[in-house]
Design an enzyme around this catalytic site. Structure first.
Site, PDB file in Angstrom:
ATOM      1  N   HIS A  49       0.818  -1.215   0.000  1.00  0.00           N
ATOM      2  CA  HIS A  49       0.000   0.000   0.000  1.00  0.00           C
ATOM      3  C   HIS A  49       0.853   1.266   0.000  1.00  0.00           C
ATOM      4  CE1 HIS A  49      -3.575  -2.374   0.296  1.00  0.00           C
ATOM      5  NE2 HIS A  49      -3.182  -2.950   1.413  1.00  0.00           N
ATOM      6  N   ARG A  74       7.474  -5.246   3.069  1.00  0.00           N
ATOM      7  CA  ARG A  74       6.170  -5.891   2.916  1.00  0.00           C
ATOM      8  C   ARG A  74       5.926  -5.881   1.403  1.00  0.00           C
ATOM      9  NH1 ARG A  74       0.357  -5.179   4.412  1.00  0.00           N
ATOM     10  NH2 ARG A  74       0.513  -2.990   3.951  1.00  0.00           N
ATOM     11  N   GLU A 150      -4.639 -12.113   7.713  1.00  0.00           N
ATOM     12  CA  GLU A 150      -5.508 -10.941   7.610  1.00  0.00           C
ATOM     13  C   GLU A 150      -6.798 -11.228   6.847  1.00  0.00           C
ATOM     14  OE1 GLU A 150      -3.422  -7.668   5.752  1.00  0.00           O
ATOM     15  OE2 GLU A 150      -2.516  -8.909   4.216  1.00  0.00           O
ATOM     16  N   ASP A 176      -7.371  -5.450   7.256  1.00  0.00           N
ATOM     17  CA  ASP A 176      -7.948  -6.467   6.371  1.00  0.00           C
ATOM     18  C   ASP A 176      -8.657  -7.560   7.155  1.00  0.00           C
ATOM     19  OD1 ASP A 176      -7.576  -5.911   3.553  1.00  0.00           O
ATOM     20  OD2 ASP A 176      -5.446  -5.865   4.002  1.00  0.00           O
TER      21      ASP A 176
HETATM   22  C1  3PY Z   1      -3.763  -4.440   7.535  1.00  0.00           C
HETATM   23  O1  3PY Z   1      -4.058  -3.951   8.631  1.00  0.00           O
HETATM   24  O2  3PY Z   1      -4.562  -5.043   6.811  1.00  0.00           O
HETATM   25  C2  3PY Z   1      -2.407  -4.295   7.041  1.00  0.00           C
HETATM   26  O3  3PY Z   1      -2.071  -4.880   6.045  1.00  0.00           O
HETATM   27  C3  3PY Z   1      -1.465  -3.413   7.781  1.00  0.00           C
HETATM   28  O4  3PY Z   1      -0.826  -2.562   6.895  1.00  0.00           O
HETATM   29 MG    MG Z   2      -3.625  -5.694   4.928  1.00  0.00          MG
END
Ligand code: 3PY
Ligand code: MG
Length: 256
Positions: A49, A74, A150, A176
């Site tokens: 992101h 990441r 996530e 997420d």
């Molecule tokens: C989330 O909280 O989904 C993340 O990927 C953190 O950046």
């Molecule tokens: Mg995420």
């Protein structure tokens, strides 16, 4: 420089301590260098992101390493191509988003490891310059691998994911995860369903002797996660830090 600066994290984790990770999504080597002077235990370049492409992420790694801070990336997805390129560029650890199954976790870890443990292609162009000619022999032990949990599916499979050989840790993406479990974006970070998920993820990590990490949006929430047992804790991001410092400054100036 040694890639084993990451051992400062491993030692802290082994001693039961939590480490503080800074999160970079501003596409700038200069802002990465500023953060590298900020006494974080590690920094993560967010190529999912965050707004940087490969060339800027590469320069950010160089900027972070001026202060010998362990650098994670990441990656945008569980894609061996970008993941291997960032390791060749000198990333000491990879956080991989959206790991939903044991097979996905195995593919992720395999891409980070040279044979016989995995299928990483050999060509550590920057890594072997800055870490030394022996890098290839040490990389399987030194590179840290964190699988993001996530989604509801990832949570449902977390015990099998945590058991994958060579995986160093689980990393929770609460945004997420909340979206997937509660079916709403920007869900309540206090939702009991989220806390139940945290407990399950922590238990899976503990049962396999690996680390649990999490992304948080405030030092207070981060400290609560530390108290729960998370040991690799991200608080905010460079973008969020800039937004809040700018807002606080403008508000303070206009307050009388
Ligand atoms: C989330 O909280 O989904 C993340 O990927 C953190 O950046
Ligand atoms: Mg995420």
């Amino acid at each position: 420089m040694s890639e084993l600066t990451i051992n400062t994290l491993r030692e802290a984790w082994a001693a039961g301590r939590a480490t503080l990770n800074g999160w970079l999504n501003i596409p700038s080597a200069w802002s990465a260098e500023i953060m590298a002077h900020g006494d974080w235990d590690s920094l993560t370049i967010d190529m999912q992101h965050g707004l940087m492409g490969y060339d800027t992420a590469f320069a950010m790694l160089q900027a972070i390493h001026t202060q010998r801070v362990p650098a994670f990336v990441r990656v945008p997805w569980n894609d061996a191509a970008i993941l291997m390129r960032m390791l060749d560029a000198g990333a000491q650890g990879i956080i991989c988003p959206m790991i939903n199954t044991r097979a996905e976790a195995e593919t992720f870890v395999g891409a980070c490891r040279y044979a016989p443990q995995g299928f990483r292609s050999f060509g550590p162009t920057r890594a072997s310059v800055i870490y030394g000619a022996e890098y290839g022999r040490r990389a399987n032990e030194s590179v840290a691998t964190f699988a993001m949990i996530e989604t509801a599916q990832g949570l449902g499979n977390v015990e099998q994911i945590a058991a994958v050989a060579g995986l160093d840790g689980l990393f929770v993406g609460p945004n997420d995860l909340g979206l997937s479990i509660l079916n709403v974006a920007q869900s309540d970070p206090e939702a009991p369903e989220l806390f139940r998920a945290y407990e399950r993820i922590l238990a899976a990590a503990r049962a396999n002797g690996i680390i649990a990490g999490i992304f948080t949006m405030s030092p207070e929430y981060g400290k609560r996660m530390r108290a729960l047992g998370f040991q690799f804790i991200t608080v905010l991001s460079d973008t969020r830090l800039l937004i809040s410092a700018a807002a606080a400054t403008v508000t303070a100036f206009r307050s009388d």
